[in-house]
Design a protein around this motif. Structure first.
Motif, mmCIF file in Angstrom:
data_model
loop_
_atom_site.group_PDB
_atom_site.id
_atom_site.type_symbol
_atom_site.label_atom_id
_atom_site.label_comp_id
_atom_site.label_asym_id
_atom_site.label_seq_id
_atom_site.Cartn_x
_atom_site.Cartn_y
_atom_site.Cartn_z
ATOM 1 N N GLU A 47 -2.414 1.867 -3.217
ATOM 2 C CA GLU A 47 -2.792 2.462 -1.941
ATOM 3 C C GLU A 47 -3.947 1.719 -1.279
ATOM 4 O OE1 GLU A 47 -1.484 6.964 -3.383
ATOM 5 O OE2 GLU A 47 -3.597 6.378 -3.418
ATOM 6 N N HIS A 48 -4.043 1.922 0.031
ATOM 7 C CA HIS A 48 -5.052 1.223 0.825
ATOM 8 C C HIS A 48 -5.559 2.160 1.912
ATOM 9 C CE1 HIS A 48 -7.264 -2.027 2.503
ATOM 10 N NE2 HIS A 48 -6.474 -2.269 3.525
ATOM 11 N N PHE A 49 -6.826 2.040 2.244
ATOM 12 C CA PHE A 49 -7.441 2.823 3.318
ATOM 13 C C PHE A 49 -7.743 1.930 4.514
ATOM 14 C CE2 PHE A 49 -9.785 6.479 0.920
ATOM 15 C CZ PHE A 49 -8.561 7.108 0.724
ATOM 16 N N LEU A 104 7.071 1.307 -8.143
ATOM 17 C CA LEU A 104 5.843 0.998 -7.422
ATOM 18 C C LEU A 104 5.849 1.717 -6.081
ATOM 19 C CD1 LEU A 104 3.551 -0.947 -8.326
ATOM 20 C CD2 LEU A 104 4.492 -2.610 -6.721
ATOM 21 N N LEU A 105 4.893 2.616 -5.876
ATOM 22 C CA LEU A 105 4.793 3.403 -4.648
ATOM 23 C C LEU A 105 3.758 2.727 -3.753
ATOM 24 C CD1 LEU A 105 4.598 6.826 -6.514
ATOM 25 C CD2 LEU A 105 6.629 5.560 -5.830
ATOM 26 N N VAL A 106 4.233 2.089 -2.681
ATOM 27 C CA VAL A 106 3.430 1.105 -1.962
ATOM 28 C C VAL A 106 3.086 1.548 -0.546
ATOM 29 C CG1 VAL A 106 3.435 -1.251 -1.041
ATOM 30 C CG2 VAL A 106 4.365 -0.799 -3.311
ATOM 31 N N ASN A 107 1.783 1.590 -0.227
ATOM 32 C CA ASN A 107 1.369 1.621 1.178
ATOM 33 C C ASN A 107 1.710 0.265 1.781
ATOM 34 O OD1 ASN A 107 -1.806 3.463 0.855
ATOM 35 N ND2 ASN A 107 0.266 4.219 0.961
ATOM 36 N N ILE A 110 10.388 -1.002 -5.806
ATOM 37 C CA ILE A 110 9.374 -0.743 -4.792
ATOM 38 C C ILE A 110 9.855 0.366 -3.875
ATOM 39 C CG2 ILE A 110 8.132 -1.704 -2.818
ATOM 40 C CD1 ILE A 110 8.033 -4.353 -4.322
ATOM 41 N N LEU A 111 9.032 1.417 -3.741
ATOM 42 C CA LEU A 111 9.343 2.575 -2.903
ATOM 43 C C LEU A 111 8.383 2.636 -1.724
ATOM 44 C CD1 LEU A 111 9.828 3.425 -6.088
ATOM 45 C CD2 LEU A 111 10.296 5.649 -5.094
ATOM 46 N N GLY A 112 8.795 3.329 -0.665
ATOM 47 C CA GLY A 112 7.917 3.552 0.464
ATOM 48 C C GLY A 112 6.888 4.624 0.167
ATOM 49 N N HIS A 113 5.650 4.369 0.589
ATOM 50 C CA HIS A 113 4.557 5.332 0.395
ATOM 51 C C HIS A 113 3.686 5.354 1.650
ATOM 52 C CE1 HIS A 113 1.928 7.989 -1.696
ATOM 53 N NE2 HIS A 113 1.024 7.106 -2.070
ATOM 54 N N GLY A 114 4.348 5.268 2.810
ATOM 55 C CA GLY A 114 3.618 5.292 4.062
ATOM 56 C C GLY A 114 2.943 3.968 4.371
ATOM 57 N N ARG A 115 2.225 3.939 5.486
ATOM 58 C CA ARG A 115 1.521 2.723 5.898
ATOM 59 C C ARG A 115 0.170 2.614 5.212
ATOM 60 N NH1 ARG A 115 2.633 4.038 12.223
ATOM 61 N NH2 ARG A 115 1.319 5.796 11.578
ATOM 62 N N SER A 116 -0.515 3.740 5.106
ATOM 63 C CA SER A 116 -1.871 3.754 4.584
ATOM 64 C C SER A 116 -2.183 5.151 4.076
ATOM 65 C CB SER A 116 -2.869 3.381 5.692
ATOM 66 O OG SER A 116 -4.189 3.762 5.354
ATOM 67 N N ASN A 117 -3.084 5.249 3.098
ATOM 68 C CA ASN A 117 -3.513 6.563 2.641
ATOM 69 C C ASN A 117 -4.631 7.128 3.507
ATOM 70 O OD1 ASN A 117 -1.705 6.641 0.322
ATOM 71 N ND2 ASN A 117 -3.208 8.052 -0.543
ATOM 72 N N ALA A 118 -4.840 6.514 4.664
ATOM 73 C CA ALA A 118 -5.775 7.058 5.633
ATOM 74 C C ALA A 118 -5.086 7.986 6.616
ATOM 75 C CB ALA A 118 -6.458 5.915 6.400
ATOM 76 N N GLU A 119 -3.819 8.330 6.358
ATOM 77 C CA GLU A 119 -3.085 9.231 7.243
ATOM 78 C C GLU A 119 -2.122 10.090 6.437
ATOM 79 O OE1 GLU A 119 -1.114 6.663 10.017
ATOM 80 O OE2 GLU A 119 -0.006 5.604 8.465
#
Length: 316
Positions: A37-39, A87-90, A111-120
């Motif tokens: 994840e990424h912010f 792998l759950l990836v931003n 690799i799975l989708g996990h949104g764009r960012s964990n800031a939303e």
């Protein structure tokens, strides 16, 4: 009094369901879901660790430790154990640290989708904006991986009322947001059905460690005890055990040591009744089962089919 329902699937008691097996007659499917994840700097939605405004350097740096250090240490552990990973990836990580995702891709991990960012959180968005979030995430992963992801976990496991509909319409086959079962369940959408795959909220390092304050040794013991107990339970019916990990938490050295102990226990006790696999492989197997076997599918339909009826329609 009849309470409001989500309408996505009906109640189904686990002991009363039809039986089936995982490949080669195995009964317990085990997968690891690793969150990377990424912010957005200054826009994070991290844990409340201390009084802090924005930019929340404490949470931003803690999360990035997982990408810079923890995930690489975990990669070495997975390699040593020959353990596959989901792998759950931003998708913003493709710009932030593409070499990290490449390292997992090169070993064949899903690799799975996990949104764009964990800031939303997508549950906070109007439908059009949520649809855009899913589309942008999907397009980014497809551009880098050569194909779109089939599975999805929402950032913060946040859903709106239409999230399963939007995911199905975007071509997703399964999601991990729902933790209500130990078996996969078909969910109704306004389009094609989507499979709800078990994803843990107990054997998950954020709720266990960051919220309930379990220690590293205790969390490892939870994994071991859950595996041993579910292996016994799976003699009666096929089950799925997920292990949800975050690199910035269990990638810390003192926790990694105990995680290694837990995963070594699983690998040492695989036997011919345990399937060590990925979330996508589990979903792929379920999709091929005859209709009427998995909750939410319709008896008498084509094998692997499931309902596309509107929420509220009665199903198994």
């Amino acid at each position: 009094m009849k309470l409001k329902s989500h309408g996505r699937f009906d109640y189904s008691a686990l002991p009363h369901r039809p039986l089936y097996d995982w490949p080669d007659g195995r009964r317990l499917a085990v997968y690891v879901g690793l969150n990377l994840e990424h912010f957005s700097f200054g826009e994070g939605l991290g844990a409340v660790l201390a009084p802090s405004g924005q930019p929340d350097v404490l949470n931003y740096a803690w999360r990035d430790y997982g990408n810079r250090v923890g995930a690489w240490r975990m990669l070495e552990l997975f390699e040593n154990l020959s353990m596959p990973v989901s792998l759950l990836v931003n998708s913003s990580l493709y710009e932030h640290c593409p070499e990290l995702i490449a390292a997992y891709r090169n070993r064949g991990d899903e690799i799975l989708g996990h949104g764009r960012s964990n800031a939303e959180r997508q549950g906070d968005l109007p439908e059009a904006q949520e649809q855009k979030l899913i589309a942008e995430t999907t397009a980014s992963i497809a551009a880098h991986e050569g194909r779109p992801p089939r599975g999805w976990l929402g950032p913060w496991i946040s859903e709106s009322d239409v999230t399963p509909d939007l995911l199905s319409e975007a071509g997703y086959g399964y999601l991990l947001d729902w933790c209500s079962d130990d078996q996969p369940v078909w969910m109704r959408t306004r389009n094609e059905p989507i499979l709800a795959l078990p994803y843990p909220q107990e054997i998950n390092d954020i709720p266990a460690i960051a919220v309930r304050r379990a220690g590293a040794r205790e969390f490892a013991d939870m994994i071991i005890d859950n595996f041993d107990e579910m292996r016994e339970q799976a003699k009666a019916q096929p089950l799925v055990m997920g292990i949800a990990l975050h690199a910035y938490i269990v990638g810390q050295p003192f926790r990694l040591r105990h995680l290694r102990r837990a995963l070594e226990h699983i690998v040492a006790n695989l036997g011919d009744d345990v399937w060590l696999t990925t979330a996508g492989a589990i979903a792929g197997h379920v999709e091929k089962l005859p209709a009427g076997i998995v909750p939410g599918s319709i008896s008498g339909s084509a094998p692997g089919s499931a309902p596309s009826s509107a929420p509220g329609t009665s199903q198994l």
